[in-house]
Design a protein around this motif. Structure first.
Motif, PDB file in Angstrom:
ATOM      1  N   ARG A   1       0.835  -1.213   0.000  1.00 37.97           N
ATOM      2  CA  ARG A   1       0.000   0.000   0.000  1.00 37.97           C
ATOM      3  C   ARG A   1       0.859   1.248   0.000  1.00 37.97           C
ATOM      4  O   ARG A   1       0.581   2.212  -0.729  1.00 37.97           O
ATOM      5  CB  ARG A   1      -0.913  -0.014   1.220  1.00 37.97           C
ATOM      6  N   ALA A   2       1.947   1.204   0.788  1.00 35.67           N
ATOM      7  CA  ALA A   2       2.829   2.368   0.865  1.00 35.67           C
ATOM      8  C   ALA A   2       3.488   2.653  -0.484  1.00 35.67           C
ATOM      9  O   ALA A   2       3.631   3.818  -0.881  1.00 35.67           O
ATOM     10  CB  ALA A   2       3.894   2.144   1.935  1.00 35.67           C
ATOM     11  N   LYS A   3       3.867   1.605  -1.204  1.00 35.75           N
ATOM     12  CA  LYS A   3       4.483   1.803  -2.512  1.00 35.75           C
ATOM     13  C   LYS A   3       3.497   2.408  -3.510  1.00 35.75           C
ATOM     14  O   LYS A   3       3.884   3.217  -4.371  1.00 35.75           O
ATOM     15  CB  LYS A   3       5.023   0.471  -3.041  1.00 35.75           C
ATOM     16  N   ALA A   4       2.233   2.002  -3.401  1.00 33.60           N
ATOM     17  CA  ALA A   4       1.208   2.567  -4.282  1.00 33.60           C
ATOM     18  C   ALA A   4       1.041   4.056  -4.011  1.00 33.60           C
ATOM     19  O   ALA A   4       1.020   4.878  -4.931  1.00 33.60           O
ATOM     20  CB  ALA A   4      -0.104   1.832  -4.091  1.00 33.60           C
TER      21      ALA A   4
ATOM     22  N   THR B   1       4.906  10.976  -5.371  1.00 36.17           N
ATOM     23  CA  THR B   1       6.030  11.386  -6.216  1.00 36.17           C
ATOM     24  C   THR B   1       5.534  12.143  -7.434  1.00 36.17           C
ATOM     25  O   THR B   1       6.092  13.190  -7.808  1.00 36.17           O
ATOM     26  CB  THR B   1       6.824  10.150  -6.666  1.00 36.17           C
ATOM     27  N   ALA B   2       4.471  11.625  -8.053  1.00 45.32           N
ATOM     28  CA  ALA B   2       3.923  12.272  -9.255  1.00 45.32           C
ATOM     29  C   ALA B   2       3.376  13.658  -8.944  1.00 45.32           C
ATOM     30  O   ALA B   2       3.432  14.563  -9.782  1.00 45.32           O
ATOM     31  CB  ALA B   2       2.831  11.399  -9.850  1.00 45.32           C
ATOM     32  N   ASN B   3       2.849  13.867  -7.743  1.00 45.31           N
ATOM     33  CA  ASN B   3       2.247  15.150  -7.368  1.00 45.31           C
ATOM     34  C   ASN B   3       3.222  16.084  -6.661  1.00 45.31           C
ATOM     35  O   ASN B   3       2.829  17.153  -6.208  1.00 45.31           O
ATOM     36  CB  ASN B   3       1.035  14.912  -6.464  1.00 45.31           C
TER      37      ASN B   3
ATOM     38  N   ASN C   1       4.647  15.789  -3.729  1.00 44.68           N
ATOM     39  CA  ASN C   1       4.444  15.903  -2.279  1.00 44.68           C
ATOM     40  C   ASN C   1       5.710  15.386  -1.586  1.00 44.68           C
ATOM     41  O   ASN C   1       5.784  14.246  -1.148  1.00 44.68           O
ATOM     42  CB  ASN C   1       3.221  15.084  -1.868  1.00 44.68           C
ATOM     43  N   ALA C   2       6.729  16.242  -1.492  1.00 48.52           N
ATOM     44  CA  ALA C   2       8.056  15.842  -1.005  1.00 48.52           C
ATOM     45  C   ALA C   2       8.019  15.311   0.424  1.00 48.52           C
ATOM     46  O   ALA C   2       8.705  14.329   0.753  1.00 48.52           O
ATOM     47  CB  ALA C   2       9.017  17.026  -1.096  1.00 48.52           C
ATOM     48  N   HIS C   3       7.220  15.941   1.296  1.00 42.59           N
ATOM     49  CA  HIS C   3       7.172  15.505   2.689  1.00 42.59           C
ATOM     50  C   HIS C   3       6.609  14.086   2.804  1.00 42.59           C
ATOM     51  O   HIS C   3       7.177  13.245   3.523  1.00 42.59           O
ATOM     52  CB  HIS C   3       6.307  16.476   3.502  1.00 42.59           C
ATOM     53  N   LEU C   4       5.528  13.806   2.082  1.00 40.55           N
ATOM     54  CA  LEU C   4       4.918  12.478   2.140  1.00 40.55           C
ATOM     55  C   LEU C   4       5.831  11.433   1.482  1.00 40.55           C
ATOM     56  O   LEU C   4       5.923  10.298   1.957  1.00 40.55           O
ATOM     57  CB  LEU C   4       3.548  12.494   1.452  1.00 40.55           C
ATOM     58  N   VAL C   5       6.506  11.828   0.402  1.00 38.36           N
ATOM     59  CA  VAL C   5       7.456  10.917  -0.258  1.00 38.36           C
ATOM     60  C   VAL C   5       8.544  10.491   0.719  1.00 38.36           C
ATOM     61  O   VAL C   5       8.871   9.303   0.848  1.00 38.36           O
ATOM     62  CB  VAL C   5       8.088  11.587  -1.495  1.00 38.36           C
ATOM     63  N   LYS C   6       9.110  11.462   1.421  1.00 31.40           N
ATOM     64  CA  LYS C   6      10.185  11.170   2.383  1.00 31.40           C
ATOM     65  C   LYS C   6       9.685  10.258   3.498  1.00 31.40           C
ATOM     66  O   LYS C   6      10.357   9.294   3.896  1.00 31.40           O
ATOM     67  CB  LYS C   6      10.709  12.481   2.957  1.00 31.40           C
TER      68      LYS C   6
END
Length: 520
Positions: free
Chosen positions: A94-97, A103-105, A107-112
């Motif tokens: 789920r996390a990879k999805a 990443t596409a949007n 959202n650097a904080h959520l990506v990290k």
């Protein structure tokens, strides 16, 4: 936000995608494992699809039967103990999805945060196969991950995006699964066809020693008795000196009257020196061994040209020795009855009672393989195209099949019915028309059709070369056990728990075995 429960359901489906299957395939190396796979279809439903995966004597060996079959019965008891492990794997998917969305949007904080949580959970999972193997910190990592996933859920509540992503993940891993299956199958087949380095070394050392002998030394004792009709005559065809030695040793070791045994070991000119030297250095006690170079017979060239009519890219089936069994009356014109043993068998009991069996006019005594449910089950129409005009309705496709490997042959009846000519006729007419699967077994069924006497099943147990779930009781009660299939006991891919039955009759202390690094 009402769509969130459905998104969570889709997240759960992601876990049931192909990842579990690929873990099993890669994790078990060359062992082929049958698993139930769950596929996400275009309409979002889950379909269950059992992946089904086929002796060496002419038919492709059945796929390896593994512990995966047993696991199904244990699934309920493991469900509770593996629950945390499954949840953590689910979280990673789920996390990879969500990571791809973030990443596409941009959202650097959520990506990290998601990358950190994925790394933490994967490290916590490690090599664990059940909940009890998880560390104490793993539960804390689960909580952190669930918190991050909750944030991602709120950031990306669109269920359709999740459907698309999970479907893409499923398709990607499906391709990996298929690739791994093909690679596994190829490597297993390749290993089954390859001569191990140690066996090649042994053959070369024996051959060298043979050519160092003086001509008067190139004689095996007791050859004056090799065609005595008062003795028990056994025949094996082989190009593997160690395999042939095990057949001879196991037969003689378990015989009540070993002095009455004559073993006729038939090989080709390439392997003859090694075979001769081995039995010269290692005579089988009171028994007599005759090593025969089949290529010295006048009819060999005719046989070789006729065999060329059946084309095969698999050396196990294209081997001239494999089909030489149909010429036994011509190889042994002085004999009336023989017991034929394949070179991948081990004899565990005295076989002299076979000579007391009344053949009732039949030519071939063999164990049948037509009992549905057995791993050795065969049906004639599985390997022969009876619709071909060659057969002209003369054969019953439902007739009971039988096994090569341990056969009692009445050579007098064989000559009377001229079955070798029947074999040549079928081979000549059907070889290039592909009316049967590769090898000698389908041809044997046709050649000996209605001329086979069924033997008690305890005489011959098949499956040790492909079925890892045979009962120990059945193995130990069988007179002859057969490593049919590609998982031979002298290969690394052989079933480990069955190798002891074979190793028991190998002299690993022999100097040549030591020098060639051959160990049990």
């Amino acid at each position: 936000m009402k769509l969130l429960p459905h998104c969570r359901l889709l997240d759960q489906i992601g876990k049931a995608s192909k990842l579990e299957s690929i873990e099993q395939i890669v994790g078990d190396g060359v062992k082929q494992i049958q698993t139930k796979e769950y596929v996400l279809t275009k309409n979002g439903k889950v379909n269950a699809d059992k992946k089904a995966d086929e002796h060496d004597h002419g038919v492709q060996a059945p796929r390896v039967t593994t512990v995966a079959h047993v696991q199904g019965s244990r699934r309920k008891t493991q469900k509770v103990t593996d629950e945390k492990l499954k949840q953590m794997k689910d979280q990673v998917i789920r996390a990879k999805a969500y990571l791809s969305f973030a990443t596409a949007n941009g959202n650097a904080h959520l990506v990290k945060e998601l990358r950190l949580r994925i790394k933490e959970v994967q490290q916590a999972l490690g090599e664990a196969k059940k909940d009890s193997e998880l560390s104490r910190s793993a539960l804390q990592k689960m909580k952190y991950m669930e918190s991050s996933l909750s944030i991602a859920n709120h950031a990306y509540p669109d269920c359709s995006n999740m459907v698309s992503k999970l479907r893409a993940m499923t398709d990607s891993v499906e391709e990996q699964v298929q690739s791994q299956r093909k690679q596994t199958s190829f490597l297993t087949e390749l290993a089954g066809r390859t001569t191990p380095k140690g066996l090649h070394c042994l053959s070369m050392r024996l051959t060298t020693e043979y050519f160092m002998l003086h001509s008067e030394q190139q004689r095996v004792p007791n050859q004056q008795f090799v065609y005595s009709l008062d003795l028990f005559h056994y025949v094996t065809l082989s190009d593997n000196v160690l395999a042939a030695a095990v057949v001879v040793n196991s037969t003689v070791s378990n015989a009540l009257e070993p002095e009455r045994i004559v073993f006729h070991v038939v090989t080709d000119s390439w392997n003859y020196p090694a075979f001769f030297m081995w039995f010269l250095l290692n005579p089988p006690g009171k028994a007599t061994v005759q090593v025969i170079n089949a290529q010295e017979y006048k009819w060999w060239n005719v046989y070789e040209s006729s065999r060329a009519k059946q084309i095969s890219h698999d050396p196990r089936y294209s081997s001239l020795l494999n089909h030489l069994r149909f010429y036994l009356p011509e190889i042994f014109p002085q004999l009336d009855k023989i017991v034929f043993l394949d070179h991948d068998v081990v004899v565990q009991r005295d076989l002299s009672n076979l000579w007391n069996i009344a053949m009732k006019g039949k030519v071939n005594g063999a164990v049948e393989t037509c009992q549905e449910g057995d791993t050795s089950f065969r049906r004639m129409d599985m390997f022969i195209n009876f619709s071909d005009p060659l057969f002209g309705g003369k054969f019953d496709a439902n007739a009971c099949t039988w096994a090569f490997g341990m056969n009692l042959f009445d050579l007098r009846q064989w000559r009377r019915h001229d079955l070798t000519s029947s074999y040549r006729r079928f081979l000549s007419k059907g070889g290039r028309r592909h009316v049967w699967k590769e090898g000698s077994l389908p041809l044997g069924w046709i050649t000996f059709y209605s001329r086979t006497l069924p033997l008690d099943r305890r005489w011959h147990l098949l499956g040790l070369g492909f079925d890892s779930l045979l009962k120990t009781e059945d193995i130990e009660h069988a007179a002859v056990i057969h490593y049919d299939g590609i998982m031979k006991p002298w290969l690394d891919i052989g079933v480990k728990k069955y190798k002891g039955y074979w190793n028991k009759y190998v002299n690993y202390d022999h100097p040549y075995m030591q020098q060639c690094n051959l160990h049990g």
